[in-house]
Design an enzyme around this catalytic site. Structure first.
Site, PDB file in Angstrom:
ATOM      1  N   GLU A 149     -10.839  -0.897  -5.128  1.00 40.62           N
ATOM      2  CA  GLU A 149     -10.480  -0.245  -3.865  1.00 40.62           C
ATOM      3  C   GLU A 149      -9.279   0.651  -4.101  1.00 40.62           C
ATOM      4  O   GLU A 149      -8.791   0.799  -5.218  1.00 40.62           O
ATOM      5  CB  GLU A 149     -10.133  -1.298  -2.803  1.00 40.62           C
ATOM      6  CG  GLU A 149      -8.939  -2.172  -3.180  1.00 40.62           C
ATOM      7  CD  GLU A 149      -8.655  -3.270  -2.177  1.00 40.62           C
ATOM      8  OE1 GLU A 149      -9.425  -3.412  -1.216  1.00 40.62           O
ATOM      9  OE2 GLU A 149      -7.651  -3.976  -2.349  1.00 40.62           O
TER      10      GLU A 149
ATOM     11  N   ASP B 149       0.818  -1.220   0.000  1.00 34.33           N
ATOM     12  CA  ASP B 149       0.000   0.000   0.000  1.00 34.33           C
ATOM     13  C   ASP B 149       0.850   1.268   0.000  1.00 34.33           C
ATOM     14  O   ASP B 149       0.741   2.105   0.895  1.00 34.33           O
ATOM     15  CB  ASP B 149      -0.928   0.004   1.218  1.00 34.33           C
ATOM     16  CG  ASP B 149      -1.751  -1.260   1.326  1.00 34.33           C
ATOM     17  OD1 ASP B 149      -2.241  -1.728   0.295  1.00 34.33           O
ATOM     18  OD2 ASP B 149      -1.885  -1.786   2.452  1.00 34.33           O
TER      19      ASP B 149
END
Length: 447
Positions: free
Chosen positions: A204, A41
């Protein structure tokens, strides 16, 4: 109860395991930019001519998602990254569960303060603030910033400040939500909006930014596999028009999360992969590693698609000065070693065994260097071979790290064959035992 969602999850897990099964280590050629820890991430931020890369952190023993804290790395050349360790953790939120859930964050600067937006999976989105991009970060409100009716969707926050000063926060899986932020960046204004024009392949991880008058929303595309898609708009609130893929979804991509920046006149996309863990085992674990590559825009502002992360990554955007003293945790690539932290020294390199090495790219020896010095803690003891251009390349010298049986930090140095110009530097570690050889903290060359 065996429902459709359960069936889809079982199918995904089986397909993921099959994708990993039988992959030979030597077939994985891509090189994630961080090797001493598992990172995911990526959230890059440019500040004061430095790239601050905030990441989530998969623990070394993770089988499923096991995430307790967030890490920070910096670079000024886009090929060597310096670790700064844990920059924030679940412990910074008194209201959050402490055993897991430190998912994808993003940090943004405003008026000299740094705001980090942090999701706790199933527990809403919090915010931390600091006077420095290095931290420490503190919780200024002592509660959730985002606590919607869709709490399990409240992940992957992405802050954005428009040219008029209005700030927004985007987030969500499988839908996109946004809300206006007040000038204080720690409170919201108006209602939460569920974006009606999300791209069809959105999954997402929204990453919203503005470039040359265009608004972009990049995101992890529909699973599985996941690539990185993007949409464009004339407004920060949409409507969003799907434009294509930044990184194509392929059999190599099990999951992803974008982070896109401009730096020193070039553009870069960050994401993550399982390429590092694939080098070690064919068994599937949730242990991801951050990747990064240069990207290119056409005259319309559209992004050219990358088929996957390239083997060697982008070209260097700077050089390393070896005469000023370099932290050992600054590296472009490593094999075998890990990092740790002490109160006295900060981050240092450890778990050094026979055959391990560190590569530092684009080291500028200028008109010449003739001595090497390193701060090390001998354990069983060994040597550092100083080589250039390859781990088996030209040997400049050998620095003997003698065991003193005290496990204390000392300086060791050796004369080297004169070297000049720009080279990749390799510190290759050798010893006569399978035990740890030594730890190292800093190194430098003398003209």
């Amino acid at each position: 109860m065996h429902n459709k969602k359960t069936s889809l999850m079982i199918t995904f897990c089986l397909s993921t395991i099959l994708a990993f099964k039988g992959i030979a280590q030597n077939n994985i050629k891509q090189k994630p930019i961080i090797q001493t820890k598992y990172t995911a991430d990526p959230a890059p931020m440019v500040y004061n001519d430095t790239v601050f890369l905030y990441t989530s952190h998969d623990e070394d023993d993770a089988k499923g998602f096991k995430m307790l804290d967030w890490l920070l790395y910096t670079s000024t050349d886009m090929v060597n990254w310096t670790e700064h360790g844990i920059v924030a953790s679940l412990k910074d939120f008194s209201w959050a569960r402490q055993d897991n859930g430190a998912w994808a964050i993003q940090t943004i600067e405003r008026n000299g303060k740094f705001y980090m937006y942090c999701p706790m999976h199933g527990g809403g989105i919090g915010v931390l603030v600091s006077d420095s991009p290095y931290g420490p970060f503190k919780d200024p409100i002592g509660k959730k910033l985002i606590d919607s009716d869709h709490v399990w969707n409240d992940i992957d926050p992405s802050p954005f400040i428009d040219d008029d000063g209005q700030a927004y926060l985007y987030w969500g899986n499988p839908d996109v939500y946004y809300v206006k932020l007040n000038n204080d960046m720690i409170s919201t204004s108006g209602e939460i909006v569920k974006e009606p024009t999300k791209p069809a392949n959105y999954q997402e991880g929204p990453w919203v930014y503005k470039r040359n008058g265009h608004y972009y929303m990049s995101y992890a595309s529909t699973c599985c596999p996941e690539g990185i898609g993007y949409a464009m708009s004339d407004s920060p609130t949409g409507p969003w028009e799907y434009k294509g893929m930044v990184v194509e979804a392929s059999e190599k991509t099990r999951g992803n999360h974008p982070g896109i920046i401009d730096y020193k006149g070039k553009s870069y996309c960050f994401g993550h992969s399982y390429d590092l863990i694939k080098r070690e085992t064919s068994t599937f674990y949730e242990r991801r590693s951050v990747d990064m590559d240069e990207i290119f825009y056409n005259e319309k502002g559209e992004i050219e698609t990358l088929p996957y992360w390239s083997v060697n990554g982008p070209a260097p955007a700077g050089t390393v000065n070896p005469f000023m003293g370099v932290e050992a945790e600054t590296m472009a690539w490593s094999e075998g070693v890990k990092t740790d932290k002490s109160k006295e020294l900060g981050i240092y390199v450890t778990q050094i065994h026979n055959g391990d090495y560190i590569q530092i790219r684009e080291v500028d020896f200028s008109k010449g260097a003739k001595q090497f010095k390193v701060d090390a803690m001998p354990l069983s003891g060994g040597v550092i071979e100083i080589r250039i251009d390859d781990k088996d390349g030209d040997l400049l010298g050998v620095c003997n790290i003698k065991s003193n049986h005290k496990e204390s930090w000392e300086s060791f140095k050796t004369k080297i064959k004169k070297v000049s110009g720009i080279h990749d530097l390799y510190l290759v570690f050798k010893g006569d035992t399978q035990e740890q050889l030594f730890n190292i903290d800093k190194w430098k060359f003398k003209k």
